[in-house]
Design a protein around this motif. Structure first.
Motif, short mmCIF file in Angstrom:
data_model
loop_
_atom_site.label_atom_id
_atom_site.label_comp_id
_atom_site.label_asym_id
_atom_site.label_seq_id
_atom_site.Cartn_x
_atom_site.Cartn_y
_atom_site.Cartn_z
N ASP A 40 0.86 -1.19 0.00
CA ASP A 40 0.00 0.00 0.00
C ASP A 40 0.89 1.24 0.00
O ASP A 40 2.11 1.12 0.12
CB ASP A 40 -0.92 0.01 1.24
N ILE A 41 0.27 2.39 -0.12
CA ILE A 41 1.03 3.64 0.06
C ILE A 41 0.89 4.07 1.52
O ILE A 41 -0.11 3.74 2.18
CB ILE A 41 0.54 4.77 -0.87
N GLY A 42 1.90 4.81 2.00
CA GLY A 42 1.84 5.34 3.36
C GLY A 42 2.00 4.29 4.43
O GLY A 42 1.58 4.50 5.57
N VAL A 43 2.61 3.15 4.11
CA VAL A 43 2.74 2.08 5.11
C VAL A 43 4.15 2.01 5.71
O VAL A 43 4.37 1.22 6.61
CB VAL A 43 2.36 0.68 4.54
N SER A 44 5.07 2.84 5.19
CA SER A 44 6.41 2.80 5.79
C SER A 44 6.62 4.07 6.60
O SER A 44 6.08 5.13 6.25
CB SER A 44 7.48 2.66 4.71
N GLU A 45 7.39 3.96 7.68
CA GLU A 45 7.63 5.12 8.55
C GLU A 45 8.19 6.29 7.74
O GLU A 45 7.90 7.44 8.01
CB GLU A 45 8.61 4.75 9.67
N SER A 46 8.99 5.97 6.69
CA SER A 46 9.63 7.04 5.92
C SER A 46 8.62 7.88 5.14
O SER A 46 8.91 9.02 4.77
CB SER A 46 10.67 6.45 4.97
N GLU A 79 5.86 -0.85 0.91
CA GLU A 79 5.42 0.45 0.39
C GLU A 79 5.38 0.37 -1.14
O GLU A 79 6.38 0.03 -1.77
CB GLU A 79 6.41 1.53 0.84
N CYS A 80 4.22 0.64 -1.74
CA CYS A 80 4.16 0.63 -3.21
C CYS A 80 3.04 1.52 -3.71
O CYS A 80 1.86 1.30 -3.40
CB CYS A 80 3.94 -0.79 -3.74
N ASP A 81 3.41 2.52 -4.47
CA ASP A 81 2.43 3.33 -5.20
C ASP A 81 2.20 2.63 -6.53
O ASP A 81 3.11 2.55 -7.37
CB ASP A 81 2.98 4.74 -5.41
N VAL A 82 0.98 2.11 -6.73
CA VAL A 82 0.73 1.27 -7.93
C VAL A 82 0.78 2.06 -9.24
O VAL A 82 0.76 1.48 -10.31
CB VAL A 82 -0.61 0.51 -7.82
#
Ligand code: NAD
Length: 269
Positions: A40-46, A79-82
């Motif tokens: 998903d997007i927004g799933v990593s602390e960074s 983290e992945c923006d499709v």
């Protein structure tokens, strides 16, 4: 004898996994024995401080913890923006690094907005088409080499892949495209024994309805359910998850779209 896959030990990517329907699909696939990549997007602390993305860190971590506590499955959060080709390729690389294989791709990430076409911003058209249609193309293209010989692609389309409504012309166009992609993927990948099918949810109580469609309507969410659904109940994320498991297990269904909508689309009057 029905050709059926035992999913135990299979590896599935679910995009949009921090959302409600993605969560339901991830849970059911894990119950069926799959290890799950929650993408998903927004799933990593960074990326948590990036205001252009939803903050999905907590929902993703809670889902991963729940799946690992209640099933024998392992999870990885990616983290992945499709809409970004490089990120979709990196998602496949990470999956192979973590689990050594990929068997099932669930293209579930999606967004919606509401506007009659006469007032629809070009940017809103582009955003919806990019995530809902181009995202399916990019993730599928990146995953195909790993899915050959027994894999499955499962796309979350919508009843708006077959019909439409006022204010969602761009969304319905994007979902019609998902059904076209599903059929083409089924044909192109049949020789490699990869199936491609689509889930078409009806009405599920998620931010799409709570934050966008119900506020744009003159009735409450419950009124919409009672008026429009012949079975008078909304659909649940787990309904979509059970259909995903069915598609992943069954090796002789491909190019199909199944509506899970309580009968909405049967009604012409
Ligand atoms: P949701 O908003 O709960 O989940 C959507 C998820 O997609 C979110 O986690 C979001 O972060 C993710 N996402 C958005 N843009 C992304 C991007 N660029 N890259 C990666 N992930 C991204 O909504 P939902 O209702 O669970 O929707 C899931 C799917 O179901 C969507 O494809 C939607 O169109 C479809 N659908 C929903 C309904 C419904 O009634 N809720 C009906 C028909 C179809």
């Amino acid at each position: 004898m029905v050709e059926k896959h035992d999913l135990d030990g299979s590896v599935a990517i679910v995009t949009g996994a921090a959302g409600d329907i993605g969560g339901g699909i991830a849970r059911e696939l894990a119950e069926a024995g799959c290890n799950i990549v929650l993408a998903d997007i927004g799933v990593s602390e960074s990326t948590a401080d990036d205001d252009s993305k939803p903050d999905n860190v907590e929902p993703a971590e809670e889902l991963a913890d729940e799946i690992e506590a209640t099933t024998d499955s392992e999870t990885a959060i990616v983290e992945c923006d499709v809409t970004d080709a490089d990120q979709t390729e990196a998602m496949i690389e990470t999956t192979l690094d973590e689990f050594g294989q990929l068997d099932i791709l669930v293209n579930n990430a999606g967004i919606i907005s509401y506007s009659p076409i006469e007032e629809l911003d070009e940017s809103a058209w582009d955003a919806v088409m990019d995530v809902n249609s181009k995202g399916v193309f990019l993730c599928s293209r990146a995953a195909i080499p790993e899915l050959k010989d027994g894999g499955a692609i499962i796309n979350t389309a919508s009843i708006a892949g077959e019909i439409s409504a006022v204010g969602i012309g761009h969304y319905a166009s994007s979902k019609h495209a998902v059904l076209a992609l599903t059929k083409t993927l089924a044909l192109e990948l049949a020789e490699d024994d990869v199936t491609a099918n689509a889930i078409c949810p009806g009405i599920v109580d998620t931010p799409m309805w709570r934050d966008v469609l119900t506020p744009a309507s003159e009735e409450s969410y419950d009124e919409t359910i009672q008026r429009s659904i012949p079975l008078h109940r909304d659909q649940k994320p787990e309904d979509m998850g059970r259909l995903a498991v069915f598609f992943a297990e069954n090796r002789n269904i491909t190019g199909e779209a199944v509506k899970v909508d309580g009968g909405i689309t049967q009604d012409v009057l």
